[in-house]
Every structure is written in structure tokens, then in C-alpha cells.
Write a protein that holds these residues in place. Structure first.
Motif, mmCIF file in Angstrom:
data_model
loop_
_atom_site.group_PDB
_atom_site.id
_atom_site.type_symbol
_atom_site.label_atom_id
_atom_site.label_comp_id
_atom_site.label_asym_id
_atom_site.label_seq_id
_atom_site.Cartn_x
_atom_site.Cartn_y
_atom_site.Cartn_z
ATOM 1 N N ALA A 28 0.823 -1.210 0.000
ATOM 2 C CA ALA A 28 0.038 -0.013 0.116
ATOM 3 C C ALA A 28 0.898 1.176 0.035
ATOM 4 O O ALA A 28 0.677 2.282 -0.814
ATOM 5 N N LEU A 31 5.106 5.022 -4.088
ATOM 6 C CA LEU A 31 5.147 6.246 -4.527
ATOM 7 C C LEU A 31 3.666 7.013 -4.372
ATOM 8 O O LEU A 31 3.568 8.291 -4.565
ATOM 9 N N ASN A 33 1.834 7.196 -1.767
ATOM 10 C CA ASN A 33 1.787 8.077 -0.580
ATOM 11 C C ASN A 33 3.055 9.287 -0.501
ATOM 12 O O ASN A 33 2.388 10.251 -0.261
ATOM 13 N N TYR A 110 5.585 1.798 -13.129
ATOM 14 C CA TYR A 110 6.172 2.073 -11.874
ATOM 15 C C TYR A 110 7.578 1.820 -11.701
ATOM 16 O O TYR A 110 8.365 2.526 -10.912
ATOM 17 N N LEU A 234 -3.976 2.539 -1.479
ATOM 18 C CA LEU A 234 -4.427 1.397 -0.723
ATOM 19 C C LEU A 234 -4.196 0.179 -1.488
ATOM 20 O O LEU A 234 -4.316 -1.014 -0.994
ATOM 21 N N CYS A 240 -4.359 -7.146 -6.052
ATOM 22 C CA CYS A 240 -2.969 -7.483 -5.288
ATOM 23 C C CYS A 240 -3.205 -7.918 -3.901
ATOM 24 O O CYS A 240 -2.267 -8.939 -3.366
ATOM 25 N N SER A 329 4.817 -6.349 -4.766
ATOM 26 C CA SER A 329 3.387 -6.699 -4.693
ATOM 27 C C SER A 329 2.864 -6.742 -5.892
ATOM 28 O O SER A 329 1.903 -7.747 -6.221
ATOM 29 N N LEU A 330 3.250 -5.893 -6.768
ATOM 30 C CA LEU A 330 2.528 -5.982 -8.222
ATOM 31 C C LEU A 330 3.022 -7.185 -8.915
ATOM 32 O O LEU A 330 2.422 -7.878 -9.655
#
Ligand code: PFF
Length: 452
Positions: A28, A31, A33, A110, A234, A240, A329-330
Motif C-alpha cells: 500500500a 509512490l 503516498n 511504476y 491502498l 493484489c 506486490s505488483l
């Protein structure tokens, strides 16, 4: 290392409860955040935007996250396998395919921005940032760096190799171990930076901008923007978190895990505002700078503050860490699909898909230089991919997931899964109302907002 899950397969499990929470928080916090949240807040009136964002987190983010965790643990599968298992022979599996596609697309760009963060770590460590004495100078450097093909590709490659290296090591050995160290480090670094920022002369102006809401600034587009940001931040809407929850042992308490991850993600974003706005105001700059806020305004701020050299290193390491734990996570969501559905070895899934995503990311990397003039509907390749994935696939995936659980699979089934090894799910009624009505309608409005 523990292996095997509720389905009896050999996919791996999180070793500890904290490990799962840190890894999901790592996904979560990214980038979204550290880079996006402060600049969007700066452009949308500060405090008022923050309030709307918090509301979106509470009424849409929280319930959808719990829903994704529930689907993941119940099925023990990747998003495609999960929807197929819960609704065999129905078109609901499309949500899973859309999720894997979104993961593929998001990771491709990303990794490009993740590469920029690595380059800035090196720039900071080698002292190169000391020349950034004005935002113009820093901005010029940023502009020339992101258009420099060999450099951009070099760092895109490095970032992707790091991501693949961690995912190759699997759930417990790679992802969990990395997040156990990286996430707490990130919090400590942010707290140090906040103290540094708040003790600068004139910092209070920034605090005021950030914390005092001006409600005249809130209109439809601000609300839509806040909602989209809540989604992206999130890691919702692409399965994910279904994937991460599929590695959960059955005794995990899903509701408290959800609350921790949401609080962690939101806390980091809010803290980030507390780092950036006081600093920006202290050196007399504009909070409305936009996407370059982190990459060109902050380095200028660093050169003007005591211990700026150290602060710049700490900050960019933090940004790179945050980007890396999300990228992991991706990659995992995409790899899990090939591992579960096609029986691929983890190694094969990571190498083949990692390389494909990397190649697909190259035109995004070149979108600020060599391919800057190649436009599709007036957008660069980078913007098109970002737009399709973040603005269409994620909200659509989230909305359909809420409708699926609220109206098809059934909140009773979800409720049972949530209570599988827990005492009563006290917020069941509120969650049911949110997931059946509030979340899908709210996300639908966000979606409409992209069209009109
Ligand atoms: N949540 C990440 C961030 O805030 O940067 C981005 C992201 C990661 C989006 C994973 C979606 C996802 F599935």
C-alpha cells in the motif's frame, strides 16, 4: 519455512502475522503516498482535500480491503483462480483477469519512476544535489534526467532486477523478510524527517496550510481525485491484496489486519504531508508545484536546510524503499497467476513475466525524451498506460469486487469466512451496508468522473 496453504498446494505462507501486515502495508505504501499524495494535496487546497481523502478511505477503502483479504484467504489463490473458485463458469473471472492486466501495466511504468528514485539516491549520496540551489536548477536537472535515454533505461533495469530478485525468493524468504526490515525503517526515517522539517523557521505556515481546511476548495473534481487516490494508495481494485491474503494461515484475524494496513498507509501519507509542506513553506516555495514537488522542489529545500546532505540521502532511500515494496506486490500478483493457473515454477513466472513487463515499460521510460512527441489521443505512452490502469481498471475492479461479494457470492459467505477463526465480526452490519451500497456507488461516481 512453512509451506502449503488451506488448499494444500505448495505456494508458501507468511511466517508471522506481523509479516503479512508489514507486507500488505508495504504494498500500500509507495509512490502513491510519498510522491503523489503531497502534490495532489498541494494542488487541491491542502486541509480540505485531506478530509475528503480520509472519508474515502473510511467508506470505500476499508470495506473493499477487508473484502479482498476475505476472498484471498478463502480461496488461497491468485485473483483469476479466486473468482473462478467462488463463481465457477461465470464471467466474474473477468475481474481477476483485469486485475492481472492492471498489475502488469502498473508495474511497467511504476518501475520507470522507481528507477528515477534509485537515480536520485545515487545523486544524493554522491553529493550531486548540493548544486540544486533553486527549484529552477533542480527542475532543469530533473527534466534532463528523465529525458536521458541510457540513464532512464539503466535505472529502470536496476529497479526491475531488484523487484524480481526479491519476488524470486518467494513469500517468506523474500517478500516477508524484506518488508520486515524495510517498513519499520521507513517509519523511523519519516519521523526523523518530520522533526527536521517542523523545526525549520517558518515551518508553521506549512502546517497551517496542511491542517486547516478551506471548504470552499471542495468540489466534485476534488472529491473524485481524492477517491482515485484512495484506491491507488491502498493497492485496491486489482487483486493484489487478494494475492497477499492467499498466503495467510486460516487463523489470521482479517478485520484487525485491515485496520492496521489502512492506518499504516494513511498514517504514512499524512506524515509525508507533515514532512513536505512545512519544508516547502519554510523556504518560501509554492505547494502547488505538482508532480515535480518531490523530485525538484524537495532537493532544493534540502540544500537550504542544515544537515541537508544527510536528509536528502535519507529521503530518497525512503522513496526508493516505498516504491520497491509496492513493486514487489505488483510482480507477485502477476507471478502468482502464472504459478497457480499454469503450474509454472516461481522462477519461470518471475523471469518470463518480469522480462515482459520490463520490455513493455521501456516506451514509458522514453515518454519524457525520445518518445515525448509520440502521442495517443494527446497522451504519451506513459500517460496512456497509467490512465488505463489507474483510472479505469482499478476503480472498475474495485467496484465489481464489491458488487460480486455484496450481491453474488453473498455477504453471508464472506461473513462466515471473516469469522472462521475469530470471535464475532462486530462491524458486520456496517460493512455489509458499505460493500453493498456505499462503495460500489461511490466508485461508480469516480468512474463517471473520468468520462465527463
Ligand atoms: N499502493 C501503491 C502506492 O501507493 O504507490 C501502488 C500500487 C501497488 C497500486 C499495488 C496498486 C497495487 F496493486
Amino acid at each position: 519455512m512453512k509451506t502449503g496453504n488451506s488448499n494444500g498446494s505448495n505456494r508458501g505462507l507468511w511466517a508471522t502475522r506481523l509479516g503479512f501486515i508489514l507486507a500488505a502495508s508495504g504494498s500500500a505504501v509507495g509512490l502513491g503516498n510519498v510522491w503523489k499524495f503531497p502534490y495532489i494535496t498541494g494542488q487541491n487546497g491542502g486541509g480540505a482535500f485531506v478530509l475528503v481523502y480520509l472519508l474515502c478511505i473510511a467508506v470505500v477503502g476499508l470495506p473493499i480491503m477487508l473484502t479482498e483479504f476475505t476472498i484471498g484467504r478463502r480461496t488461497g489463490l491468485n485473483p483469476v483462480g479466486a473468482f473462478r473458485a467462488l463463481a465457477p463458469g461465470t464471467p466474474w473471472v473477468v475481474i481477476g483477469f483485469m486485475g492481472v492486466l492492471a498489475g502488469f501495466l502498473i508495474l511497467s511504468f511504476y518501475s520507470v519512476v522507481g528507477g528515477w528514485t534509485l537515480a536520485y539516491v545515487i545523486k544524493a549520496v554522491t553529493g550531486g544535489m548540493s548544486t540544486f540551489t533553486s527549484p529552477q536548477i533542480a527542475g532543469e536537472f530533473f527534466g534532463s534526467f528523465i529525458s536521458d535515454t541510457p540513464q532512464v533505461l539503466l535505472f529502470h533495469t536496476a529497479f526491475m532486477i531488484l523487484t524480481m530478485g526479491i519476488v524470486l525468493r518467494g513469500i517468506h524468504g523474500g517478500i516477508e523478510k524484506a518488508c520486515d526490515i524495510l517498513m519499520p525503517t521507513l517509519v523511523v526515517m519519516l519521523l526523523l524527517l518530520m522533526v527536521r522539517s517542523l523545526t525549520l523557521d517558518g515551518a508553521m505556515e506549512g502546517v497551517k496550510f496542511y491542517l486547516s481546511p478551506d471548504f470552499s476548495k471542495i468540489d466534485g473534481s476534488v472529491i473524485l481525485m481524492a477517491m482515485g487516490q484512495a484506491f491507488f494508495s491502498l493497492s485496491l481494485g486489482m487483486g493484489c491484496l487478494i494475492t497477499y491474503a492467499s498466503y495467510l494461515p486460516p487463523e489470521e484475524n482479517l478485520t484487525s489486519a485491515t485496520v492496521y494496513v489502512v492506518l499504516f498507509d494513511t498514517g504514512i501519507a499524512l506524515l509525508m504531508g507533515m514532512v513536505i509542506f512545512p519544508a516547502v513553506f519554510a523556504v518560501g516555495m509554492e505547494p502547488t508545484e505538482g508532480p515535480s514537488l518531490v523530485f525538484s522542489v524537495l532537493p532544493t529545500v534540502f540544500t537550504q536546510m542544515p544537515f541537508g546532505f544527510v536528509v536528502s540521502i535519507v529521503f530518497f532511500i525512503l522513496l526508493a524503499i516505498a516504491a520497491l515494496t509496492s513493486a514487489i506486490s505488483l510482480m507477485e500478483a502477476v507471478a502468482a497467476f502464472f504459478i497457480d493457473q499454469f503450474g509454472w515454477e516461481r522462477k519461470k513466472a518471475v523471469w518470463v513475466m518480469g522480462a515482459t513487463i520490463y520490455l513493455f515499460g521501456i516506451p514509458s521510460g522514453l515518454s519524457f525524451g525520445l518518445l515525448a512527441d509520440v502521442k495517443f489521443f494527446d497522451k504519451t505512452f506513459f500517460d496512456v498506460v497509467d490512465n488505463i490502469a489507474s483510472n479505469y481498471l482499478l476503480p472498475l475492479g474495485g467496484m465489481l469486487t464489491a458488487i460480486f461479494v455484496g450481491w453474488w457470492w453473498g455477504t453471508d459467505n464472506a461473513h462466515k469466512e471473516i469469522e472462521r477463526h475469530e470471535t464475532t465480526f462486530r462491524w458486520a452490519k456496517a460493512w455489509e451496508f458499505l460493500i453493498k451500497f456505499v462503495s460500489p456507488i461511490a466508485v461508480f461516481l469516480v468512474f463517471l468522473g473520468h468520462f465527463f
